[in-house]
Design a protein around this motif. Structure first.
Motif, PDB file in Angstrom:
ATOM      1  N   LEU A 248       0.871  -1.175   0.000  1.00  0.00           N
ATOM      2  CA  LEU A 248       0.000   0.000   0.000  1.00  0.00           C
ATOM      3  C   LEU A 248       0.905   1.221   0.000  1.00  0.00           C
ATOM      4  N   GLU A 249       0.674   2.103  -0.957  1.00  0.00           N
ATOM      5  CA  GLU A 249       1.564   3.254  -1.131  1.00  0.00           C
ATOM      6  C   GLU A 249       0.805   4.558  -1.029  1.00  0.00           C
ATOM      7  N   ASP A 250       1.105   5.317  -0.001  1.00  0.00           N
ATOM      8  CA  ASP A 250       0.623   6.700   0.128  1.00  0.00           C
ATOM      9  C   ASP A 250      -0.890   6.820  -0.090  1.00  0.00           C
ATOM     10  N   LEU A 251      -1.646   5.970   0.611  1.00  0.00           N
ATOM     11  CA  LEU A 251      -3.101   5.978   0.407  1.00  0.00           C
ATOM     12  C   LEU A 251      -3.764   7.162   1.095  1.00  0.00           C
ATOM     13  N   HIS A 252      -4.604   7.829   0.332  1.00  0.00           N
ATOM     14  CA  HIS A 252      -5.474   8.874   0.861  1.00  0.00           C
ATOM     15  C   HIS A 252      -6.894   8.423   0.557  1.00  0.00           C
ATOM     16  N   ALA A 253      -7.740   8.379   1.573  1.00  0.00           N
ATOM     17  CA  ALA A 253      -9.116   7.944   1.339  1.00  0.00           C
ATOM     18  C   ALA A 253      -9.991   8.431   2.476  1.00  0.00           C
ATOM     19  N   GLY A 254     -11.291   8.416   2.241  1.00  0.00           N
ATOM     20  CA  GLY A 254     -12.225   8.840   3.277  1.00  0.00           C
ATOM     21  C   GLY A 254     -13.643   8.572   2.831  1.00  0.00           C
ATOM     22  N   TYR A 255     -14.572   9.152   3.574  1.00  0.00           N
ATOM     23  CA  TYR A 255     -15.989   8.969   3.297  1.00  0.00           C
ATOM     24  C   TYR A 255     -16.587  10.345   3.051  1.00  0.00           C
ATOM     25  N   GLY A 256     -17.032  10.621   1.856  1.00  0.00           N
ATOM     26  CA  GLY A 256     -17.557  11.944   1.541  1.00  0.00           C
ATOM     27  C   GLY A 256     -16.498  12.997   1.814  1.00  0.00           C
ATOM     28  N   LEU A 257     -16.851  13.970   2.609  1.00  0.00           N
ATOM     29  CA  LEU A 257     -15.908  15.066   2.868  1.00  0.00           C
ATOM     30  C   LEU A 257     -14.947  14.732   4.004  1.00  0.00           C
ATOM     31  N   SER A 258     -15.184  13.614   4.686  1.00  0.00           N
ATOM     32  CA  SER A 258     -14.298  13.345   5.823  1.00  0.00           C
ATOM     33  C   SER A 258     -13.131  12.446   5.394  1.00  0.00           C
ATOM     34  N   ALA A 259     -11.948  13.039   5.456  1.00  0.00           N
ATOM     35  CA  ALA A 259     -10.738  12.302   5.075  1.00  0.00           C
ATOM     36  C   ALA A 259     -10.308  11.436   6.249  1.00  0.00           C
ATOM     37  N   VAL A 260      -9.992  10.184   5.985  1.00  0.00           N
ATOM     38  CA  VAL A 260      -9.584   9.260   7.054  1.00  0.00           C
ATOM     39  C   VAL A 260      -8.118   8.857   6.892  1.00  0.00           C
ATOM     40  N   LEU A 261      -7.718   8.477   5.684  1.00  0.00           N
ATOM     41  CA  LEU A 261      -6.318   8.093   5.465  1.00  0.00           C
ATOM     42  C   LEU A 261      -5.564   9.270   4.849  1.00  0.00           C
ATOM     43  N   HIS A 262      -4.420   9.578   5.455  1.00  0.00           N
ATOM     44  CA  HIS A 262      -3.635  10.736   5.001  1.00  0.00           C
ATOM     45  C   HIS A 262      -2.248  10.285   4.579  1.00  0.00           C
ATOM     46  N   GLY A 263      -2.165   9.327   3.688  1.00  0.00           N
ATOM     47  CA  GLY A 263      -0.846   8.890   3.226  1.00  0.00           C
ATOM     48  C   GLY A 263      -0.362   7.657   3.955  1.00  0.00           C
ATOM     49  N   THR A 264      -1.205   6.615   3.947  1.00  0.00           N
ATOM     50  CA  THR A 264      -0.849   5.364   4.613  1.00  0.00           C
ATOM     51  C   THR A 264      -0.033   4.486   3.663  1.00  0.00           C
ATOM     52  N   SER A 265       1.094   3.990   4.147  1.00  0.00           N
ATOM     53  CA  SER A 265       1.907   3.067   3.353  1.00  0.00           C
ATOM     54  C   SER A 265       2.281   1.882   4.225  1.00  0.00           C
ATOM     55  N   LEU A 266       2.193   0.705   3.661  1.00  0.00           N
ATOM     56  CA  LEU A 266       2.692  -0.480   4.375  1.00  0.00           C
ATOM     57  C   LEU A 266       2.943  -1.601   3.392  1.00  0.00           C
ATOM     58  N   GLU A 267       3.661  -2.621   3.855  1.00  0.00           N
ATOM     59  CA  GLU A 267       4.018  -3.723   2.972  1.00  0.00           C
ATOM     60  C   GLU A 267       3.842  -5.059   3.694  1.00  0.00           C
ATOM     61  N   VAL A 268       3.274  -6.025   2.980  1.00  0.00           N
ATOM     62  CA  VAL A 268       3.144  -7.379   3.515  1.00  0.00           C
ATOM     63  C   VAL A 268       3.927  -8.300   2.587  1.00  0.00           C
ATOM     64  N   LYS A 269       5.046  -8.814   3.071  1.00  0.00           N
ATOM     65  CA  LYS A 269       5.894  -9.681   2.229  1.00  0.00           C
ATOM     66  C   LYS A 269       5.316 -11.097   2.179  1.00  0.00           C
ATOM     67  N   PRO A 270       5.609 -11.839   1.103  1.00  0.00           N
ATOM     68  CA  PRO A 270       5.046 -13.188   0.965  1.00  0.00           C
ATOM     69  C   PRO A 270       5.383 -14.068   2.168  1.00  0.00           C
ATOM     70  N   GLY A 271       4.380 -14.805   2.630  1.00  0.00           N
ATOM     71  CA  GLY A 271       4.598 -15.753   3.714  1.00  0.00           C
ATOM     72  C   GLY A 271       4.725 -15.131   5.090  1.00  0.00           C
ATOM     73  N   THR A 272       4.450 -13.850   5.204  1.00  0.00           N
ATOM     74  CA  THR A 272       4.563 -13.211   6.526  1.00  0.00           C
ATOM     75  C   THR A 272       3.196 -12.791   7.048  1.00  0.00           C
ATOM     76  N   VAL A 273       3.167 -12.578   8.358  1.00  0.00           N
ATOM     77  CA  VAL A 273       1.983 -12.010   8.992  1.00  0.00           C
ATOM     78  C   VAL A 273       2.349 -10.606   9.443  1.00  0.00           C
ATOM     79  N   VAL A 274       1.552  -9.634   9.020  1.00  0.00           N
ATOM     80  CA  VAL A 274       1.789  -8.245   9.410  1.00  0.00           C
ATOM     81  C   VAL A 274       0.611  -7.783  10.256  1.00  0.00           C
ATOM     82  N   ALA A 275       0.923  -7.206  11.403  1.00  0.00           N
ATOM     83  CA  ALA A 275      -0.128  -6.713  12.296  1.00  0.00           C
ATOM     84  C   ALA A 275      -0.273  -5.211  12.108  1.00  0.00           C
ATOM     85  N   LEU A 276      -1.517  -4.772  12.098  1.00  0.00           N
ATOM     86  CA  LEU A 276      -1.816  -3.342  12.034  1.00  0.00           C
ATOM     87  C   LEU A 276      -2.624  -3.023  13.283  1.00  0.00           C
ATOM     88  N   ILE A 277      -2.007  -2.250  14.169  1.00  0.00           N
ATOM     89  CA  ILE A 277      -2.713  -1.927  15.411  1.00  0.00           C
ATOM     90  C   ILE A 277      -2.901  -0.408  15.494  1.00  0.00           C
TER      91      ILE A 277
END
Ligand code: ATP
Length: 238
Positions: free
Chosen positions: A4-33
């Motif tokens: 995920l690269e520099d995601l910006h997203a939201g609902y209508g006028l309310s912005a929720v993601l302001h540049g989220t980036s993360l990576e999940v490599k093959p065979g791994t478990v990645v936690a998002l807390i």
């Protein structure tokens, strides 16, 4: 596997993601807390195509998939087990599972027999679902419904699974059972992104972890690094 690269997203006028980036490599478990409302579920919804990002990219196996329909992204190998489980209550356990294979297997004669090996695999993982396969999914306990939601995602033979709060609303002993399953899937080589309120359990199973605050990744590292971070200790492991 999933980037995920520099995601910006939201609902209508309310912005929720302001540049989220993360990576999940093959065979791994990645936690998002992260705290309630930080944007974890929104991140998963963008990854699986349920919500279109205003900006940024989603790469599955190196290919950009942002903007594609959720069903197309699912066919490309991403399975999403949503928060709140969302099983189809009136349908039987087995029909719920078969729905998971529906997009992968064309619906002509022999659908059931071609899905049989996958059903067997899910039933081996969750013997309780085999016992209850004719029962309406809505009558299962919360823990059984969670197993069904994970099982249904597996039926699609995904390359990556997104698990949104699999422990939500479950008794501690059932939470342990769900985490045992996650560990077993990891041993089988499954790639997973796990959103979890129960940070301690998530860090125990993860290879890498991200902490989200107000729509951005605030901290990332190995579980050991995060467990030593005073901010993580105070806010999530205290
Ligand atoms: P939680 O741990 O409580 O599930 P989260 O980190 O998963 O939180 P999100 O569900 O992504 O957070 O929500 C982020 C923000 O977006 C919240 O402020 C929420 O109120 C808002 N939000 C979520 N879904 C919608 C929607 N359908 N319409 C409008 N706002 C929404």
């Amino acid at each position: 596997m999933l980037v995920l690269e520099d995601l910006h997203a939201g609902y209508g006028l309310s912005a929720v993601l302001h540049g989220t980036s993360l990576e999940v490599k093959p065979g791994t478990v990645v936690a998002l807390i992260g705290a309630n409302g930080a944007g974890k579920t929104t991140t998963m919804r963008v990854a699986s195509g349920l919500l279109r990002p205003a900006r940024g990219r989603v790469l599955l196996d190196g290919k950009p998939v942002q903007g594609l329909d959720a069903s197309r992204i699912a066919r490309l190998g991403l399975a999403h087990s949503p928060e709140g489980r969302k099983v189809f209550g009136p349908l039987s356990v087995e029909d719920n599972l078969l729905l998971g294979a529906y997009r992968r297997l064309p619906r002509f004669l022999g659908f059931r027999s071609r899905a049989a090996p996958d059903l067997d695999r899910v039933y081996d993982l969750f013997p309780r679902l085999r016992e209850r396969r004719r029962q309406a999914a809505g009558t299962l306990s919360g823990g059984e419904q969670q197993m069904l939601a994970i099982g249904r995602a597996l039926m699609a033979r995904p390359k990556v699974m997104l698990l949104d709060e699999p422990s939500m609303g479950l008794a501690p002993v059932i939470v342990q059972e769900v985490f045992r399953t996650i560990r077993r899937l990891k041993e089988e080589g499954m790639t997973m992104l796990l959103v979890e309120q129960f940070a301690k359990a998530a860090l125990e199973v993860a290879d890498h972890a991200y902490v989200m605050e107000r729509g951005r990744i605030a901290i990332e590292g190995t579980p050991a690094e995060l467990a030593r971070d005073p901010r993580v200790l105070a806010a999530y492991l205290g």
